[in-house]
Write a protein that holds these residues in place. Structure first.
Motif, PDB file in Angstrom:
ATOM      1  N   PHE A  91      48.040  46.056  32.615  1.00 41.90           N
ATOM      2  CA  PHE A  91      46.821  46.823  32.721  1.00 41.90           C
ATOM      3  C   PHE A  91      46.499  47.049  34.197  1.00 41.90           C
ATOM      4  CE2 PHE A  91      42.211  47.417  32.719  1.00 41.90           C
ATOM      5  CZ  PHE A  91      42.123  48.457  31.821  1.00 41.90           C
ATOM      6  N   ASN A  92      46.648  48.293  34.625  1.00 40.54           N
ATOM      7  CA  ASN A  92      46.467  48.642  36.043  1.00 40.54           C
ATOM      8  C   ASN A  92      47.414  47.886  36.961  1.00 40.54           C
ATOM      9  OD1 ASN A  92      44.569  50.675  35.885  1.00 40.54           O
ATOM     10  ND2 ASN A  92      42.869  49.221  35.764  1.00 40.54           N
ATOM     11  N   ARG A  98      51.933  47.174  37.685  1.00 39.04           N
ATOM     12  CA  ARG A  98      53.266  47.684  37.365  1.00 39.04           C
ATOM     13  C   ARG A  98      54.273  46.541  37.400  1.00 39.04           C
ATOM     14  NH1 ARG A  98      53.047  52.778  36.959  1.00 39.04           N
ATOM     15  NH2 ARG A  98      55.286  52.862  36.666  1.00 39.04           N
ATOM     16  N   ASP A 108      43.180  52.334  25.007  1.00 40.79           N
ATOM     17  CA  ASP A 108      44.524  52.839  24.705  1.00 40.79           C
ATOM     18  C   ASP A 108      45.472  51.709  24.301  1.00 40.79           C
ATOM     19  OD1 ASP A 108      43.711  55.371  25.240  1.00 40.79           O
ATOM     20  OD2 ASP A 108      44.563  55.458  27.267  1.00 40.79           O
ATOM     21  N   SER A 133      39.531  42.087  32.941  1.00 42.29           N
ATOM     22  CA  SER A 133      40.251  42.949  32.010  1.00 42.29           C
ATOM     23  C   SER A 133      41.033  42.122  30.991  1.00 42.29           C
ATOM     24  CB  SER A 133      41.233  43.843  32.761  1.00 42.29           C
ATOM     25  OG  SER A 133      40.570  44.516  33.795  1.00 42.29           O
ATOM     26  N   LEU A 171      52.449  49.954  29.816  1.00 40.92           N
ATOM     27  CA  LEU A 171      51.475  50.005  30.906  1.00 40.92           C
ATOM     28  C   LEU A 171      50.273  50.862  30.510  1.00 40.92           C
ATOM     29  CD1 LEU A 171      54.074  50.580  33.767  1.00 40.92           C
ATOM     30  CD2 LEU A 171      53.109  48.409  32.979  1.00 40.92           C
ATOM     31  N   TYR A 172      49.100  50.382  30.828  1.00 44.38           N
ATOM     32  CA  TYR A 172      47.881  51.101  30.450  1.00 44.38           C
ATOM     33  C   TYR A 172      46.877  51.134  31.600  1.00 44.38           C
ATOM     34  CZ  TYR A 172      49.706  50.450  25.732  1.00 44.38           C
ATOM     35  OH  TYR A 172      50.503  50.455  24.619  1.00 44.38           O
ATOM     36  N   ARG A 173      46.000  52.157  31.520  1.00 42.03           N
ATOM     37  CA  ARG A 173      44.893  52.232  32.479  1.00 42.03           C
ATOM     38  C   ARG A 173      43.546  52.119  31.768  1.00 42.03           C
ATOM     39  NH1 ARG A 173      45.996  52.500  37.238  1.00 42.03           N
ATOM     40  NH2 ARG A 173      48.038  53.132  37.967  1.00 42.03           N
ATOM     41  N   VAL A 174      43.599  52.301  30.457  1.00 42.54           N
ATOM     42  CA  VAL A 174      42.370  52.225  29.667  1.00 42.54           C
ATOM     43  C   VAL A 174      42.570  51.170  28.576  1.00 42.54           C
ATOM     44  CG1 VAL A 174      40.745  53.536  28.242  1.00 42.54           C
ATOM     45  CG2 VAL A 174      42.033  54.700  30.053  1.00 42.54           C
ATOM     46  N   ALA A 202      47.207  41.886  34.466  1.00 40.77           N
ATOM     47  CA  ALA A 202      46.180  42.871  34.814  1.00 40.77           C
ATOM     48  C   ALA A 202      45.767  42.724  36.268  1.00 40.77           C
ATOM     49  CB  ALA A 202      44.978  42.687  33.897  1.00 40.77           C
ATOM     50  N   ASP A 203      45.004  43.691  36.748  1.00 38.49           N
ATOM     51  CA  ASP A 203      44.568  43.645  38.144  1.00 38.49           C
ATOM     52  C   ASP A 203      43.408  42.685  38.362  1.00 38.49           C
ATOM     53  OD1 ASP A 203      42.998  45.308  36.618  1.00 38.49           O
ATOM     54  OD2 ASP A 203      42.664  46.791  38.201  1.00 38.49           O
TER      55      ASP A 203
END
Ligand code: GDP
Length: 470
Positions: free
Chosen positions: A426-427, A429, A453, A380, A447-450, A375-376
């Motif tokens: 998460f956020n 790549r 999800d 998260s 890959l997810y942004r939320v 994750a970033d």
């Protein structure tokens, strides 16, 4: 003709009648052979060469080892960059090898053995969890103890955590070396404190983790570290049967001038002798010469000994296993057949994906879902872990085997392939190499942004409701 016990001319006649004009020296393919055999009332079944080799390995493993004795521990050094892994390996080699083996010239063969109070310990020369997991992904389980190097002036860093997770996933016990205690800013107590966050609680605080303060620079504490390794290996009760034929793993391989292809083999079971026929991957070899890490020529080598051998038909692959076959012809034939097969389709590994999770759960094939989270930001990762914990259903357990900040890289993919895990980004790549590797190793990257999800997808997969991703 031999197997069917039918005269060759009969076979050739049948072939000719079927339109194949062949002589006794020609090869026929599988389909043609099947048809001919069926003419004589036989059914032909294809055996995969990989299966033959796996069977040989399986039979070897099932066979009772009757003369097991204590074998030396095999140690891999891990830790954050610049925390002193290489310095530590150098220091251990210098202080314990040169002095005891007068006249010997150190050979860098990828691993070395030191003597500690009449007991041997073998160190793998390539430090880091990347090498460790790359080996593991090829099936090599060689490490008995992981020495985690943490610099006392820097503390637990991202790669320290990675190393801990990789060792834990492999089920390898960790011994901590708190390094650089000679430095003015050294604070070993802080390191111990930070380690508790990762369930490594030192003995003096009621835990089970052994932590030894050392300095790779001055040599302080090194003897103590080695004694602790020996003590730990005694607790692990590492055993092997030296009376059997050898099997083990390839540690390094290269071509040397005047010697041809050479490889460093770590013998894990049995004893390797000059003249033994070995097979490893698609390569056949008859051990011609054998040297140890002190350059000494050996006639035989027992369990946990790394040796560099020559006499190979080709370059071996690090991480592959090797096994001695009684019959030279058999070893050569198996290697050749394996090579032929590899020319066709690459042997594919099956790895878990979200899409087939449900059916695997239903079939009872999995009880554990392994997940790697990249994750970033750290926050998260923790949020995802907490939500995942709530998802547990009766029969399946979710294990987050690794979580870290940053892009998805090759090591993550190898780790996933080795541990049958799904990667959640998460956020972030995957980088180019990671994408390529994930494709060949069949690793599922999502890959997810939320956060919702991600959790929702896993929940649906567990319940068998996930729409497949194309
Ligand atoms: P690696 O990246 O973990 O293999 O770390 P290295 O062994 O290359 O060491 C990184 C730097 O730390 C080098 O400049 C070493 O000289 C230094 N170093 C390693 N161990 C010690 C130590 O015990 N004390 C001090 N003062 N410096 C050390």
């Amino acid at each position: 003709a031999d197997i069917l016990e039918i005269n060759v001319t009969e076979i050739i006649k049948t072939l000719m009648m079927a339109g194949s004009m062949v002589s006794i020296n020609q090869e026929i393919d599988f389909d043609t052979a099947s048809i001919v055999a069926s003419e004589f009332g036989f059914e032909v079944v294809a055996i995969k060469i990989e299966d033959v080799v796996s069977k040989i390995l399986e039979e070897y493993d099932e066979e009772e080892s009757e003369n097991e004795t204590i074998r030396p521990a095999v140690v891999t050094v891990m830790g954050h960059v610049d925390h002193g892994k290489t310095s530590l390996l150098d220091r251990i080699r210098k202080t314990n090898v040169m002095s005891s083996e007068a006249g010997g010239i150190t050979q860098h063969i990828g691993a070395y053995t030191v003597n500690v109070k009449n007991q041997s310990v073998t160190f793998i020369d390539t430090p880091g969890h990347e090498a460790f997991t790359a080996m593991r992904s090829r099936g090599a389980q060689i490490t008995d103890i992981a020495v985690l190097v943490v610099a006392a002036d820097d503390g637990v860093m991202p790669q320290t955590v990675e190393a801990i997770n990789h060792a834990k996933a492999a089920g390898v016990p960790i011994l901590v070396a708190i390094n650089k205690i000679d430095k003015p800013g050294a604070d070993p107590e802080r390191v111990k404190q930070e380690l508790t966050k990762y369930n490594l609680v030192v003995e003096e605080w009621g835990g089970e983790t052994i932590a030894v303060p050392v300095s790779a620079k001055t040599g302080e504490g090194i003897d103590n570290l080695l004694e602790m390794i020996v003590m730990m290996s005694e607790m692990e009760e590492l055993r092997a049967d030296a009376s059997r034929e050898a099997r083990g793993s390839v540690i390094e391989a290269q071509v040397k001038r005047g010697k041809g292809p050479v490889a460093t083999l770590l013998i894990q079971q049995g004893t390797l002798h000059i003249g033994d026929s070995i097979i490893s991957g698609t390569t056949y070899g008859k051990v011609r010469t054998m040297i140890d890490d002190k350059g000494k020529r050996l006639k035989k080598a027992g369990p946990s000994t790394p040796v560099e051998v020559s006499g190979l038909s080709d370059i071996l692959v690090a991480g592959d296993d090797f096994i001695v076959l009684e019959n030279e012809k058999e070893a050569r034939q198996l290697a050749e057949k394996r090579k032929e097969l590899q020319k066709g389709e690459r042997v594919r590994r099956t790895n878990i994906s979200l899409d087939d999770l449900f059916s695997q759960i239903q079939d009872g094939n999995i009880q554990d879902i392994n997940i790697i989270i990249k994750a970033d930001v750290q926050g998260s990762i923790e949020a995802i872990i907490q939500s995942l914990e709530k998802l547990d259903i009766d029969t399946v357990r979710i294990n987050v085997i690794h979580g870290a900040v940053g892009a998805i890289n090759e090591t993550d993919v190898l780790f996933a392939a080795t541990s049958n895990a799904i990667i959640i980004g998460f956020n972030v790549r995957p980088d180019k190499n990671a994408i390529k590797l994930a494709d060949t190793e069949k690793v599922d990257i999502r890959l997810y942004r939320v956060i919702y999800d991600a959790i929702d997808d896993i929940k649906k997969a567990m319940e068998g409701m996930l729409a497949p991703e194309y």
